[in-house]
Design a protein around this motif. Structure first.
Motif, PDB file in Angstrom:
ATOM      1  N   ILE A 164      13.595 -28.346  26.239  1.00  0.00           N
ATOM      2  CA  ILE A 164      13.533 -27.277  27.248  1.00  0.00           C
ATOM      3  C   ILE A 164      14.579 -26.210  26.953  1.00  0.00           C
ATOM      4  O   ILE A 164      14.309 -25.007  26.986  1.00  0.00           O
ATOM      5  CB  ILE A 164      13.729 -27.863  28.658  1.00  0.00           C
ATOM      6  N   ASP A 165      15.803 -26.644  26.644  1.00  0.00           N
ATOM      7  CA  ASP A 165      16.893 -25.696  26.387  1.00  0.00           C
ATOM      8  C   ASP A 165      16.632 -24.838  25.151  1.00  0.00           C
ATOM      9  O   ASP A 165      17.173 -23.732  25.035  1.00  0.00           O
ATOM     10  CB  ASP A 165      18.222 -26.446  26.223  1.00  0.00           C
ATOM     11  N   SER A 166      15.809 -25.340  24.226  1.00  0.00           N
ATOM     12  CA  SER A 166      15.562 -24.615  22.974  1.00  0.00           C
ATOM     13  C   SER A 166      14.576 -23.464  23.133  1.00  0.00           C
ATOM     14  O   SER A 166      14.424 -22.649  22.216  1.00  0.00           O
ATOM     15  CB  SER A 166      15.032 -25.579  21.907  1.00  0.00           C
ATOM     16  N   LEU A 167      13.909 -23.365  24.273  1.00  0.00           N
ATOM     17  CA  LEU A 167      12.862 -22.360  24.436  1.00  0.00           C
ATOM     18  C   LEU A 167      13.451 -20.954  24.456  1.00  0.00           C
ATOM     19  O   LEU A 167      14.442 -20.685  25.132  1.00  0.00           O
ATOM     20  CB  LEU A 167      12.085 -22.602  25.738  1.00  0.00           C
ATOM     21  N   GLY A 168      12.840 -20.053  23.691  1.00  0.00           N
ATOM     22  CA  GLY A 168      13.250 -18.656  23.641  1.00  0.00           C
ATOM     23  C   GLY A 168      12.045 -17.769  23.462  1.00  0.00           C
ATOM     24  O   GLY A 168      10.941 -18.231  23.152  1.00  0.00           O
ATOM     25  N   ASN A 169      12.230 -16.475  23.657  1.00  0.00           N
ATOM     26  CA  ASN A 169      11.108 -15.533  23.586  1.00  0.00           C
ATOM     27  C   ASN A 169      10.713 -15.220  22.153  1.00  0.00           C
ATOM     28  O   ASN A 169      11.561 -15.137  21.267  1.00  0.00           O
ATOM     29  CB  ASN A 169      11.471 -14.235  24.306  1.00  0.00           C
ATOM     30  N   GLU A 170       9.406 -15.041  21.947  1.00  0.00           N
ATOM     31  CA  GLU A 170       8.899 -14.735  20.612  1.00  0.00           C
ATOM     32  C   GLU A 170       7.491 -14.156  20.690  1.00  0.00           C
ATOM     33  O   GLU A 170       6.620 -14.703  21.344  1.00  0.00           O
ATOM     34  CB  GLU A 170       8.880 -16.005  19.744  1.00  0.00           C
ATOM     35  N   GLY A 171       7.254 -13.028  20.079  1.00  0.00           N
ATOM     36  CA  GLY A 171       5.912 -12.529  19.814  1.00  0.00           C
ATOM     37  C   GLY A 171       5.124 -12.009  20.998  1.00  0.00           C
ATOM     38  O   GLY A 171       5.652 -11.703  22.061  1.00  0.00           O
ATOM     39  N   SER A 172       3.814 -11.906  20.753  1.00  0.00           N
ATOM     40  CA  SER A 172       2.865 -11.403  21.739  1.00  0.00           C
ATOM     41  C   SER A 172       2.372 -12.548  22.610  1.00  0.00           C
ATOM     42  O   SER A 172       3.069 -13.542  22.771  1.00  0.00           O
ATOM     43  CB  SER A 172       1.706 -10.701  21.024  1.00  0.00           C
ATOM     44  N   THR A 173       1.161 -12.448  23.166  1.00  0.00           N
ATOM     45  CA  THR A 173       0.703 -13.417  24.169  1.00  0.00           C
ATOM     46  C   THR A 173      -0.676 -13.942  23.816  1.00  0.00           C
ATOM     47  O   THR A 173      -1.691 -13.357  24.216  1.00  0.00           O
ATOM     48  CB  THR A 173       0.673 -12.780  25.577  1.00  0.00           C
ATOM     49  N   ASN A 174      -0.732 -15.046  23.096  1.00  0.00           N
ATOM     50  CA  ASN A 174      -2.006 -15.634  22.691  1.00  0.00           C
ATOM     51  C   ASN A 174      -2.282 -16.859  23.560  1.00  0.00           C
ATOM     52  O   ASN A 174      -2.115 -18.003  23.134  1.00  0.00           O
ATOM     53  CB  ASN A 174      -1.959 -16.017  21.208  1.00  0.00           C
ATOM     54  N   VAL A 175      -2.689 -16.608  24.806  1.00  0.00           N
ATOM     55  CA  VAL A 175      -2.870 -17.699  25.758  1.00  0.00           C
ATOM     56  C   VAL A 175      -4.005 -18.627  25.338  1.00  0.00           C
ATOM     57  O   VAL A 175      -3.928 -19.846  25.557  1.00  0.00           O
ATOM     58  CB  VAL A 175      -3.107 -17.140  27.176  1.00  0.00           C
ATOM     59  N   GLU A 176      -5.051 -18.091  24.711  1.00  0.00           N
ATOM     60  CA  GLU A 176      -6.162 -18.948  24.294  1.00  0.00           C
ATOM     61  C   GLU A 176      -5.692 -19.995  23.295  1.00  0.00           C
ATOM     62  O   GLU A 176      -5.981 -21.196  23.444  1.00  0.00           O
ATOM     63  CB  GLU A 176      -7.297 -18.122  23.688  1.00  0.00           C
ATOM     64  N   GLU A 177      -4.955 -19.579  22.274  1.00  0.00           N
ATOM     65  CA  GLU A 177      -4.482 -20.535  21.275  1.00  0.00           C
ATOM     66  C   GLU A 177      -3.521 -21.543  21.898  1.00  0.00           C
ATOM     67  O   GLU A 177      -3.531 -22.733  21.547  1.00  0.00           O
ATOM     68  CB  GLU A 177      -3.793 -19.786  20.122  1.00  0.00           C
ATOM     69  N   GLY A 178      -2.689 -21.072  22.841  1.00  0.00           N
ATOM     70  CA  GLY A 178      -1.766 -21.972  23.509  1.00  0.00           C
ATOM     71  C   GLY A 178      -2.487 -23.059  24.283  1.00  0.00           C
ATOM     72  O   GLY A 178      -2.145 -24.245  24.203  1.00  0.00           O
ATOM     73  N   LEU A 179      -3.514 -22.667  25.038  1.00  0.00           N
ATOM     74  CA  LEU A 179      -4.254 -23.652  25.819  1.00  0.00           C
ATOM     75  C   LEU A 179      -5.028 -24.622  24.930  1.00  0.00           C
ATOM     76  O   LEU A 179      -5.084 -25.822  25.205  1.00  0.00           O
ATOM     77  CB  LEU A 179      -5.200 -22.945  26.783  1.00  0.00           C
ATOM     78  N   ARG A 180      -5.637 -24.110  23.862  1.00  0.00           N
ATOM     79  CA  ARG A 180      -6.378 -24.999  22.968  1.00  0.00           C
ATOM     80  C   ARG A 180      -5.460 -26.051  22.358  1.00  0.00           C
ATOM     81  O   ARG A 180      -5.799 -27.239  22.302  1.00  0.00           O
ATOM     82  CB  ARG A 180      -7.080 -24.190  21.877  1.00  0.00           C
ATOM     83  N   LEU A 181      -4.271 -25.620  21.903  1.00  0.00           N
ATOM     84  CA  LEU A 181      -3.332 -26.578  21.326  1.00  0.00           C
ATOM     85  C   LEU A 181      -2.829 -27.539  22.398  1.00  0.00           C
ATOM     86  O   LEU A 181      -2.668 -28.740  22.151  1.00  0.00           O
ATOM     87  CB  LEU A 181      -2.159 -25.836  20.684  1.00  0.00           C
ATOM     88  N   GLY A 182      -2.597 -27.023  23.613  1.00  0.00           N
ATOM     89  CA  GLY A 182      -2.160 -27.889  24.700  1.00  0.00           C
ATOM     90  C   GLY A 182      -3.179 -28.961  25.024  1.00  0.00           C
ATOM     91  O   GLY A 182      -2.834 -30.138  25.216  1.00  0.00           O
ATOM     92  N   TYR A 183      -4.457 -28.590  25.055  1.00  0.00           N
ATOM     93  CA  TYR A 183      -5.500 -29.576  25.322  1.00  0.00           C
ATOM     94  C   TYR A 183      -5.632 -30.577  24.180  1.00  0.00           C
ATOM     95  O   TYR A 183      -5.912 -31.760  24.411  1.00  0.00           O
ATOM     96  CB  TYR A 183      -6.838 -28.879  25.581  1.00  0.00           C
TER      97      TYR A 183
END
Length: 254
Positions: A164-183
């Motif tokens: 959690i502590d390692s999370l930082g901002n990066e790039g644009s917003t590819n929500v579709e790819e994020g959800l697919r990988l999450g599933y």
């Protein structure tokens, strides 16, 4: 904006088990900032659901509370009737094990203090509520999606907090790819008899990949049918796209 429905001719209705409350919080924030909320932000059912009405809590199943009074609008003699549904509360010690997959937006639009920093603070609080048998996995997405934490038992608290502590901002917003990988990750960690849930934390902005909900809704519906539900949690104001987040959650039974 909804038309009037005459109960004399249409006396049947349905209700959803999922409870959306984002509209009230957003409208309040607009007013506190000194402006009226846009019309599409005001959704009456979410205002109603935002409050606790202290309905009787059953030991199991549901309780139904009905009350009524003279309606302040419409024809003389009209009655306004409220039907309240209250489900039984599950003691945290009796709940099923939770297999949680967090899909976190770390794009540039999440830099503000009430966005990614608040997500991280919220996750730290959640870790303190986990118990033996629970698991947490973390996927992040900016321009591309990647796994930050494979599903990890709640007993490995320090490992989860470090991710959690390692999370930082990066790039644009590819929500579709994020959800697919999450599933994909949630499918690998799926446990029968557990509460399997993907939790999307985002401001709802999508500007890379398929930016409309249609591209991912079929995946969300298929996964919900398999027992992996989706909850969406919105962070930030201004560009926050609650319409997208609501559509995703509705199709994910979350």
């Amino acid at each position: 904006v909804n038309p009037v429905t005459a109960a004399a001719t249409d006396n049947l209705s349905t209700f959803a088990l999922d409870v959306d409350t984002a509209s009230y919080s957003m409208a309040r924030a607009y007013l506190e900032a000194g402006s009226f909320p846009p019309p599409d932000v005001v959704r009456v059912e979410e205002f109603v659901n935002a409050f606790d009405y202290a309905y009787p809590r059953p030991s199991q199943g549901f309780s139904i509370t009905v009350d009524g009074a003279s309606a302040p609008f419409g024809a003389p003699g009209n009655q306004l009737v409220r039907v309240g549904i209250q489900g039984a509360e599950i003691d945290s010690g009796q709940r099923d094990p939770a297999v949680l997959t967090f899909v976190i937006d770390v794009s540039g639009s999440m830099q503000e203090p009430n966005r990614l920093p608040l997500v991280k603070e919220s996750l730290r609080l959640l870790v303190d509520e986990l118990r033996e048998g629970d698991q947490v996995g973390i996927v992040v997405y900016g321009s591309r999606a990647r796994v930050v934490l494979e599903h990890t038992p709640a007993s490995e608290r320090d490992r989860i907090l470090s991710a959690i502590d390692s999370l930082g901002n990066e790039g644009s917003t590819n929500v579709e790819e994020g959800l697919r990988l999450g599933y994909d990750q949630a499918g690998r960690a799926f446990q029968r008899g557990a509460s399997n849930r993907v939790i999307l934390a985002s401001d709802g902005v999508a500007n890379v990949g398929a930016t409309g909900p249609e591209a991912i809704l079929r995946v969300i519906r298929d996964r919900a049918a398999q027992g992996i539900y989706l909850t969406t949690v919105g962070f930030g104001m201004g560009s926050y796209n609650d319409h997208l987040m609501e559509q995703l959650a509705n199709d994910g039974n979350g």
